[in-house]
Design a protein around this motif. Structure first.
Motif, PDB file in Angstrom:
ATOM      1  N   ALA A 702       4.586   2.501  -1.363  1.00 30.44           N
ATOM      2  CA  ALA A 702       4.417   2.489   0.248  1.00 30.44           C
ATOM      3  C   ALA A 702       5.000   1.521   0.915  1.00 30.44           C
ATOM      4  O   ALA A 702       5.821   1.624   1.978  1.00 30.44           O
ATOM      5  CB  ALA A 702       3.205   2.866   0.758  1.00 30.44           C
ATOM      6  N   ALA A 703       4.651   0.361   0.387  1.00 29.46           N
ATOM      7  CA  ALA A 703       5.353  -0.899   0.802  1.00 29.46           C
ATOM      8  C   ALA A 703       6.802  -1.048   0.841  1.00 29.46           C
ATOM      9  O   ALA A 703       7.760  -1.397   1.489  1.00 29.46           O
ATOM     10  CB  ALA A 703       4.737  -1.993   0.555  1.00 29.46           C
ATOM     11  N   GLU A 706       8.578   1.461   3.059  1.00 26.57           N
ATOM     12  CA  GLU A 706       8.812   0.953   4.430  1.00 26.57           C
ATOM     13  C   GLU A 706      10.025   0.048   4.644  1.00 26.57           C
ATOM     14  O   GLU A 706      10.638   0.147   5.641  1.00 26.57           O
ATOM     15  CB  GLU A 706       7.426   0.248   4.799  1.00 26.57           C
ATOM     16  N   ARG A 707      10.012  -0.963   3.782  1.00 28.03           N
ATOM     17  CA  ARG A 707      11.327  -1.550   3.592  1.00 28.03           C
ATOM     18  C   ARG A 707      12.747  -0.880   3.756  1.00 28.03           C
ATOM     19  O   ARG A 707      13.503  -1.227   4.301  1.00 28.03           O
ATOM     20  CB  ARG A 707      11.325  -2.746   2.439  1.00 28.03           C
ATOM     21  N   GLN A 709      12.930   2.218   4.507  1.00 31.48           N
ATOM     22  CA  GLN A 709      13.297   3.135   5.496  1.00 31.48           C
ATOM     23  C   GLN A 709      13.892   2.088   6.640  1.00 31.48           C
ATOM     24  O   GLN A 709      14.732   2.429   7.323  1.00 31.48           O
ATOM     25  CB  GLN A 709      11.946   3.511   6.086  1.00 31.48           C
ATOM     26  N   ALA A 710      13.595   0.814   6.800  1.00 33.62           N
ATOM     27  CA  ALA A 710      14.094  -0.038   7.826  1.00 33.62           C
ATOM     28  C   ALA A 710      15.427  -0.179   7.393  1.00 33.62           C
ATOM     29  O   ALA A 710      16.395  -0.511   8.250  1.00 33.62           O
ATOM     30  CB  ALA A 710      12.954  -1.452   7.923  1.00 33.62           C
ATOM     31  N   GLN A 737      14.372   9.133   6.722  1.00 30.24           N
ATOM     32  CA  GLN A 737      12.968   8.548   6.412  1.00 30.24           C
ATOM     33  C   GLN A 737      12.167   9.519   5.540  1.00 30.24           C
ATOM     34  O   GLN A 737      11.320   9.001   4.861  1.00 30.24           O
ATOM     35  CB  GLN A 737      12.346   8.285   7.878  1.00 30.24           C
ATOM     36  N   HIS A 741      10.477   8.463   1.987  1.00 31.60           N
ATOM     37  CA  HIS A 741       9.000   8.568   1.668  1.00 31.60           C
ATOM     38  C   HIS A 741       8.532   9.521   0.845  1.00 31.60           C
ATOM     39  O   HIS A 741       7.820   9.430  -0.124  1.00 31.60           O
ATOM     40  CB  HIS A 741       8.220   9.042   3.015  1.00 31.60           C
ATOM     41  N   ASP A 802      15.226  -8.068   6.569  1.00 31.19           N
ATOM     42  CA  ASP A 802      14.267  -8.265   5.209  1.00 31.19           C
ATOM     43  C   ASP A 802      14.432  -9.381   4.732  1.00 31.19           C
ATOM     44  O   ASP A 802      13.493 -10.040   3.889  1.00 31.19           O
ATOM     45  CB  ASP A 802      14.701  -7.165   4.297  1.00 31.19           C
TER      46      ASP A 802
END
Length: 959
Positions: A702-703, A706-707, A709-710, A737, A741, A802
């Motif tokens: 999940a982490a 998130e990276r 997706q950004a 996105q 996921h 990032d």
């Protein structure tokens, strides 16, 4: 450091630098605490991001609003001095990333910009900003979030009086009202006020401002007018404090002029007030077509400075010069040198002032025996060089910030023989051709026509006015000039040329001739081709020599030099911020300063480039990571491995696309995400996958999602294919996105994640060998090694933000004290200590023998045998002292199913290094392991397998 130990001297030339990104989360106090760690690591100079006063909340410091003050969010002067003291106590100097090209504008915090808004061309600060007042007559202020009329009628523009100053506010943006409008506003308040004393005071103030409006605008009167205006504003502020009745009436006038939503006529007076100002507030989208101030690239909030003006140069550098004079600043990195009107003249001016300052008594002692710089001040410039371009050798600088080395060394780990295979794999995945050169020209045309259209218009207008100066060229139309100019810029081969009134070098003329020739060939059939001749002669400043034709030489030179400030932003926006996200055949090549069409670096080319750097720029920075990199150093070299395993990569990427096809959406008969974005995503997963992440780690996945997706959101907007920053396609972005996921959901994508992590497990140890190799090379080649914060451990980052995540300084500091054996470091290679060990060992040797690396020879070492092409080796040699560097490359075939980043001893076979100059009986010590490597026969044949028996790379001290 013990109190009784003498303070070590600061090297005249940095041995190694460490870049820190200052912000409210990492200030001067924290940097002072890091000084002991950086010194023990072997760093000689802290290389600081901009720390002068920037806009509130700035995450990077490049939006400076006051060059003469420190950024209080980073720390005050006492904290700064404490940091400097801590650095000096450990023999370390300070280098500042300085921003001479632009300032942060907008908002309400740049006093120079606000003064220009209030006084227009009459402002003493107006000449400081690169504004073309001839274009439109007023300064375009693109701050509105919607069309001007819509914003106006919603009542979002508010007239207010604050501190005796009238301004129109748009949220946090303050637009000062010209003094000539004060009488009208105050008289309206005078008509409403009933208190006699307040009425009289308002009348006197209105008359006072009226008198200013009629005062002569000669230069001699300007300072008097401004002083009187300030006095009147102060009186107005006191009146509002002392006479509430007057304040209420003024507030009523402001409220009335601010209008009432739903009543369009109520906004007429405010509109008329705004129309009388030196600026024009506008929808931010208008900027692309009509902006008339030079920006940093296409960022409206960063306005270009005319730093070539002597008075601005002094004002902008006053704090820097003070710090140099006080011995608190030992060098500067010049940001965006290509944005300056005359880069060479700027650097000369900087060195001339530094020469005066450093000759003064009280300068810090320099390290004995340290290499000479050749200039009073250590200066490096942020400059991106084309593959065929060299930094101009007549610039008084130490070199560049090292982008070209970052690209050069990465290329060593790209198998050049796979170019055709990877091109085929990429185009087959896309189901179309991908011609890099055609895509490059298309990207430039896009940027010129969309993002930087206004700048093109301004330059075309200036060239059109120049054409009118002679009957030979007066028939060239504005439209024709604009079209031809766009053609030339689209084919320009470098970021910029460096023509001045005193010099138009052959190299510059060659670049312009080449671009004009290419543009002429691509011109439309009906085009009058003589316009290209005019533009060639204008841009090379050749028209200045044609006295008969009537051109004004000053205009010719000014326009030629303004053109040079335009081509750089076009190149940067079209290549780095567009094409790098469109052409993703092998994305490790898509790096700042890189050329994705240049497929890898041969060992011979690497040696040649290092020898050239030693000859031309021995003290420039060499780096593997920066705050601007597109991918971290270890992300890049892991992706490089796809070039070694093209067939294996092809099988996996096709399988992944099949496994994930049901997680896509279809939008307007096209898949979402598109094929190019999907291909980029899979390479990014391969490169940035954390070393400790398993396929069932839901929190870790999940982490990572998130990276990613950004990152991918930024990528698709930068590519400008399916979305962009100006008009985001939110439906496409949402589909992307969800796809990310979905494929990283361990419940939904078990088979994909198992296959992906299996492939990464296969390549991660090889990628680690690559990472250690490039680390050792960066630490030992000619130049000054530059570490980016925290990249002493594995750097699997992506593009900013990032790559600006805070490092774990506690863990880094603790690891440096660890005296683990090579075997222990290898067994625990995933924690990054092994990479820090390479950095610390190499930098310690530089500290112990600085002359060897700063001035010593660079001698390529020949290899022979079955795996000769898989090793890079060279000597650093000075006065009998020798260091041998050995680094593997392209070793994936030698590491089938390896669990550790080690090439098996036997895999090297008969591969040897030839060092005939190494006498018999002279042993070498591998500083990374402590092992002694004997040379009993004196034939200089050193088996690579022996050199790399206990550690992936080798740094040997011989003699």
């Amino acid at each position: 450091m013990a109190a009784d130990q003498p303070t070590p001297p600061i090297p005249a030339v940095p041995r190694a630098t460490a870049r820190l990104q200052f912000s409210k989360d990492l200030g001067f106090a924290q940097a002072a605490e890091l000084a002991p760690y950086l010194a023990r690591l072997g760093v000689s100079h802290l290389y600081a991001s901009p720390f002068l006063k920037a806009r509130a909340g700035s995450a990077h410091g490049y939006d400076i609003i006051d060059h003469a003050r420190l950024n209080e969010e980073i720390g005050d002067e006492a904290a700064f001095d404490a940091m400097v003291a801590a650095l000096h106590a450990h023999g370390m100097g300070l280098i500042l990333d300085f921003v001479p090209n632009h300032m942060g504008v907008g908002g309400s915090d740049n006093p120079w910009w606000l003064d220009v808004l209030e006084w227009g061309e009459a402002s003493p600060y107006a000449p400081f900003f690169d504004i073309d007042w001839q274009s439109g007559g007023r300064l375009l202020l693109p701050i509105l979030g919607d069309q001007y009329g819509a914003v106006l009628e919603r009542g979002e523009l508010k007239l207010k009086l604050d501190g005796g100053v009238f301004s129109v506010w748009y949220w946090e943006n303050r637009c000062p009202v010209a003094v000539r409008d004060y009488p009208r506003l105050l008289r309206q308040a005078w008509e409403r006020v009933e208190d006699a004393a307040a009425k009289e005071a308002l009348g006197e103030l209105a008359n006072g401002f009226s008198a200013l409006s009629s005062t002569s605008r000669s230069i001699q009167k300007q300072s008097l007018v401004r002083r009187q205006a300030d006095e009147l504003k102060a009186r107005l502020a006191r009146l509002c404090e002392e006479a509430p009745a007057a304040a209420r009436c003024i507030d009523h006038v402001c409220d009335r002029l601010s209008g009432v939503p739903g009543q369009p006529k109520s906004f007429r007076e405010l509109h008329e007030l705004l129309e009388r100002q030196a600026y024009r507030v506008a929808f931010w989208r208008v900027a692309a077509d009509e902006i008339n101030y030079r920006r940093f690239f296409d960022v409206n909030e960063l306005a270009g400075l005319r730093i070539e003006r002597p008075e601005l140069f002094e004002l902008a550098h006053q704090l820097v010069f003070r710090l140099i004079g006080e011995g608190k600043l030992q060098g500067v990195r010049i940001d965006h040198i290509d944005g300056l009107f005359d880069p060479k003249a700027y650097c000369e001016q900087l060195q001339n002032r530094a020469a005066y300052l450093t000759d003064r008594p009280g300068a810090l002692p320099q390290a004995p025996g340290a290499p000479a710089l050749g200039e009073p001040l250590y200066v490096v410039v942020e400059k991106i060089l084309a593959r065929h371009e060299h930094l101009r050798e007549d610039w008084p600088v130490a070199g560049t910030t090292g982008y070209e080395f970052m690209v050069l060394v990465n290329g060593l780990f790209v198998d050049t023989s796979s170019q055709e295979d990877l091109t085929h794999i990429y185009e087959q995945f896309l189901e179309r051709e991908a011609n890099y050169e055609e895509m490059l020209v298309a990207a430039k045309r896009l940027i010129v026509s969309r993002n930087l259209s206004a700048e093109l218009n301004v330059l075309a207008g200036q060239l059109h006015r120049l054409a009118q100066q002679s009957w030979d060229t007066r028939d060239h139309t504005l439209t024709g000039i604009r079209r031809a100019l766009a053609d030339i810029v689209a084919h320009f081969p470098v970021y910029r040329t460096y023509i001045t009134p005193d010099q138009a070098g052959e190299e510059d003329r060659r670049y312009i001739d080449w671009a004009v020739s290419r543009a002429r060939k691509s011109a439309e059939a009906a085009t009058d081709l003589t316009v290209y001749d005019f533009l060639r002669d204008a841009l090379t400043a050749g028209l200045a020599q044609e006295r008969r034709a009537g051109y004004k030489a000053a205009d010719v030179h000014r326009i030629a030099m303004k053109f040079q400030q335009f081509t750089g932003p076009v190149m940067a926006k079209s290549v780095e911020d567009t094409l790098f996200y469109r052409f993703v055949r092998l994305v490790s090549l898509n790096e700042v300063g890189g050329d994705p069409d240049r497929f890898g670096t041969t060992v011979a080319a690497f040696h040649h480039a290092n020898q050239e750097r030693r000859r031309r720029w021995p003290h420039q920075l060499v780096t593997l990571a920066t705050h601007d990199h597109k991918r971290g150093a270890d992300t890049r070299v892991r992706i490089d491995m796809l070039s070694e395993l093209p067939d294996e990569w092809h099988r996996h990427v096709r399988k992944w696309a099949r496994l994930n096809r049901l997680k896509k959406r279809e939008m307007e008969r096209r898949p979402a995400p598109g094929r190019n974005d999907e291909y980029l995503l899979y390479q990014t997963l391969v490169g940035a996958w954390p070393l400790d992440l398993g396929p069932q780690d839901a929190d870790g996945l999940a982490a990572l999602a998130e990276r990613l997706q950004a990152y991918m959101l930024k990528a698709v907007r930068e590519s400008k294919f399916r979305s962009n920053w100006a008009q985001p396609d939110t439906d496409y972005e949402e589909a992307l996105q969800r796809f990310i996921h979905g494929i990283l959901d361990p419940e939904r994508s078990q088979h994909f994640l198992q296959d992906l992590t299996g492939f990464i497990a296969r390549i991660a140890p090889v990628g680690a060998v690559n990472g250690l190799s490039q680390t050792l090379l960066a630490a030992t080649v000619p130049g000054v090694p530059d570490l980016y914060q925290g990249t002493e451990f594995w750097d699997l980052s992506l593009v900013d933000p990032d790559n600006r995540r805070p490092p774990d300084w506690v863990r880094l500091n603790r690891a440096l004290d660890d005296a683990s054996s090579p075997e222990t470091l290898l067994e625990n290679w995933r924690d990054g200590r092994i990479k820090q060990h390479v950095w610390a060992t190499a930098l310690a040797h530089r500290r112990d023998d600085p002359a060897l690396y700063a001035d010593g020879d660079y001698v390529p070492v020949e290899a022979s045998g079955a795996q000769a092409e898989r090793v890079v080796a060279f000597l650093r040699r000075a006065e009998g002292r020798v260091a041998l560097v050995v680094a593997p490359r392209l070793v994936a075939p030698l590491m089938e199913n390896a669990a550790l980043p080690m090439i098996p001893h036997e895999a090297w076979g008969n591969t040897v290094l030839h060092m005939p100059e190494l006498p018999a009986g002279i042993d070498c010590t591998n500083l990374l392991t402590g092992d002694v490597v004997p040379n009993p026969n004196g034939d200089g044949r050193l088996p690579v397998g022996e050199l790399l028996r206990r550690f992936p790379v080798a740094l040997l001290r011989c003699g």
